[in-house]
Scaffold this active site. Structure first.
Site, PDB file in Angstrom:
ATOM      1  N   GLY A  39     -46.362  -4.811  13.524  1.00 58.16           N
ATOM      2  CA  GLY A  39     -46.744  -5.823  12.449  1.00 58.16           C
ATOM      3  C   GLY A  39     -45.376  -5.946  11.823  1.00 58.16           C
ATOM      4  O   GLY A  39     -44.950  -6.923  11.206  1.00 58.16           O
ATOM      5  N   MET A  41     -41.190  -3.794  10.860  1.00 64.79           N
ATOM      6  CA  MET A  41     -40.450  -2.536  10.932  1.00 64.79           C
ATOM      7  C   MET A  41     -39.215  -2.670   9.850  1.00 64.79           C
ATOM      8  O   MET A  41     -38.663  -3.466  10.067  1.00 64.79           O
ATOM      9  CB  MET A  41     -39.930  -2.299  12.420  1.00 64.79           C
ATOM     10  CG  MET A  41     -39.028  -1.285  12.471  1.00 64.79           C
ATOM     11  SD  MET A  41     -39.964   0.429  12.103  1.00 64.79           S
ATOM     12  CE  MET A  41     -38.665   1.627  11.589  1.00 64.79           C
ATOM     13  N   GLU A  42     -39.115  -1.648   9.059  1.00 66.65           N
ATOM     14  CA  GLU A  42     -38.175  -1.850   8.072  1.00 66.65           C
ATOM     15  C   GLU A  42     -36.877  -1.054   8.457  1.00 66.65           C
ATOM     16  O   GLU A  42     -36.981  -0.214   8.983  1.00 66.65           O
ATOM     17  CB  GLU A  42     -38.810  -1.016   6.799  1.00 66.65           C
ATOM     18  CG  GLU A  42     -38.533   0.404   6.664  1.00 66.65           C
ATOM     19  CD  GLU A  42     -39.867   1.094   7.543  1.00 66.65           C
ATOM     20  OE1 GLU A  42     -39.671   2.385   7.782  1.00 66.65           O
ATOM     21  OE2 GLU A  42     -40.791   0.259   8.134  1.00 66.65           O
ATOM     22  N   HIS A  64     -45.502  -4.335   2.170  1.00 61.19           N
ATOM     23  CA  HIS A  64     -45.839  -3.124   2.746  1.00 61.19           C
ATOM     24  C   HIS A  64     -44.071  -2.811   3.105  1.00 61.19           C
ATOM     25  O   HIS A  64     -43.523  -1.590   2.813  1.00 61.19           O
ATOM     26  CB  HIS A  64     -46.483  -2.679   3.920  1.00 61.19           C
ATOM     27  CG  HIS A  64     -46.573  -1.498   4.585  1.00 61.19           C
ATOM     28  ND1 HIS A  64     -47.590  -0.564   4.406  1.00 61.19           N
ATOM     29  CD2 HIS A  64     -45.681  -0.954   5.384  1.00 61.19           C
ATOM     30  CE1 HIS A  64     -47.312   0.443   5.102  1.00 61.19           C
ATOM     31  NE2 HIS A  64     -45.967   0.070   5.857  1.00 61.19           N
ATOM     32  N   GLU A  65     -43.718  -3.573   3.891  1.00 58.36           N
ATOM     33  CA  GLU A  65     -42.294  -3.471   4.554  1.00 58.36           C
ATOM     34  C   GLU A  65     -41.143  -3.553   3.360  1.00 58.36           C
ATOM     35  O   GLU A  65     -40.253  -2.609   3.409  1.00 58.36           O
ATOM     36  CB  GLU A  65     -42.174  -4.511   5.621  1.00 58.36           C
ATOM     37  CG  GLU A  65     -42.895  -4.185   6.942  1.00 58.36           C
ATOM     38  CD  GLU A  65     -43.183  -3.124   7.403  1.00 58.36           C
ATOM     39  OE1 GLU A  65     -42.188  -2.131   7.416  1.00 58.36           O
ATOM     40  OE2 GLU A  65     -44.141  -3.018   7.861  1.00 58.36           O
ATOM     41  N   HIS A  68     -40.765  -0.170   1.620  1.00 58.80           N
ATOM     42  CA  HIS A  68     -39.889   0.720   2.394  1.00 58.80           C
ATOM     43  C   HIS A  68     -38.439   0.808   1.957  1.00 58.80           C
ATOM     44  O   HIS A  68     -37.964   1.759   2.212  1.00 58.80           O
ATOM     45  CB  HIS A  68     -39.939   0.491   3.555  1.00 58.80           C
ATOM     46  CG  HIS A  68     -41.396   0.936   4.441  1.00 58.80           C
ATOM     47  ND1 HIS A  68     -41.828   2.388   4.292  1.00 58.80           N
ATOM     48  CD2 HIS A  68     -42.276   0.589   5.285  1.00 58.80           C
ATOM     49  CE1 HIS A  68     -42.709   2.686   5.014  1.00 58.80           C
ATOM     50  NE2 HIS A  68     -43.044   1.618   5.711  1.00 58.80           N
ATOM     51  N   GLU A  87     -44.934   6.271   5.076  1.00 60.39           N
ATOM     52  CA  GLU A  87     -45.908   5.320   5.369  1.00 60.39           C
ATOM     53  C   GLU A  87     -46.918   5.148   4.242  1.00 60.39           C
ATOM     54  O   GLU A  87     -47.556   4.161   3.829  1.00 60.39           O
ATOM     55  CB  GLU A  87     -46.396   5.629   6.595  1.00 60.39           C
ATOM     56  CG  GLU A  87     -45.560   5.263   7.949  1.00 60.39           C
ATOM     57  CD  GLU A  87     -45.084   4.054   7.806  1.00 60.39           C
ATOM     58  OE1 GLU A  87     -45.385   3.043   7.175  1.00 60.39           O
ATOM     59  OE2 GLU A  87     -43.704   3.783   8.406  1.00 60.39           O
TER      60      GLU A  87
END
Length: 210
Positions: A39, A41-42, A64-65, A68, A87
């Site tokens: 979905g 990736m930071e 969400h990302e 991070h 996470e």
């Protein structure tokens, strides 16, 4: 498409900055990729996202990302055993964006959805030190993402003081800025900072739930 899909990113950055301190890098970029397989990736100052994000129907992944950048990139978990510090925090960031968009009822609905997903998996496993080869897959996903996100929600409700709670997470981020932190350091930090205000032993709280 990209302009519309990412239209709320500036507001997300502003919201997170107010709660957790100034955005920790000089810029922020989001790059849709295909094929990708995840979905999102930071990385420090830049996030890779699966190209369907351009359909603008998954703002929770964007939230969400971005979260991070504070918890995962500014402060990074020390080992895979501590992956929940990345996470679980980012999952909590999704909850906070739901609250920003839809109010406390939307926040509570988001918390309930994560809690229900965790309970439905019926996985009796600790959040700390999940198996490295399965932590991003079902069912261990629920103890790496969903459960610790709900634990942070529980800590927020238990302290019953949003100023105290958010300042605690901000200060934790600052105390371990541009370095690593592990579960025991987080436990000791919140216990030292907030034990006088908590209705239970915070070391025991982390032991019990993480």
């Amino acid at each position: 498409c990209a302009r519309f899909a990412f239209r709320n990113t500036p507001q997300l950055i502003e919201n997170d900055s107010k709660l957790f301190g100034e955005y920790p890098f000089s810029q922020y970029s989001q790059v849709p990729l295909s094929p990708f397989g995840f979905g999102g990736m930071e990385h420090q100052s830049i996030t890779a996202l699966d190209r369907p994000i351009l359909l603008a129907n998954d703002e929770s992944t964007i939230a969400h990302e971005l979260f991070h950048q504070w918890f995962g990139d500014k402060t990074t978990c020390e080992t895979w055993a501590d992956i929940w510090l990345n996470e679980g925090f980012a999952t909590f960031g999704e909850m906070l964006w739901s609250q920003s968009v839809g109010g406390i009822s939307a926040y509570n609905d988001r918390v309930a959805s994560f809690a229900n997903a965790y309970f439905s998996a019926n996985l009796l496993a600790p959040t700390y030190n999940p198996p490295v080869n399965g932590m991003f897959n079902w069912p261990y996903y629920v103890v790496v993402y969903y459960k610790p996100g709900c634990v942070l929600h529980t800590l927020r409700r238990m302290l019953n003081n949003d100023t105290l709670f958010f300042n605690t997470l901000r200060d934790y981020s600052s105390a371990f800025a541009y370095t690593t932190a592990n579960t025991f350091q987080f436990r000791d930090f919140i216990a030292q900072r907030d034990s006088a205000f908590a209705p239970m032993d915070l070391e025991e709280f982390v032991k019990e739930w993480i």
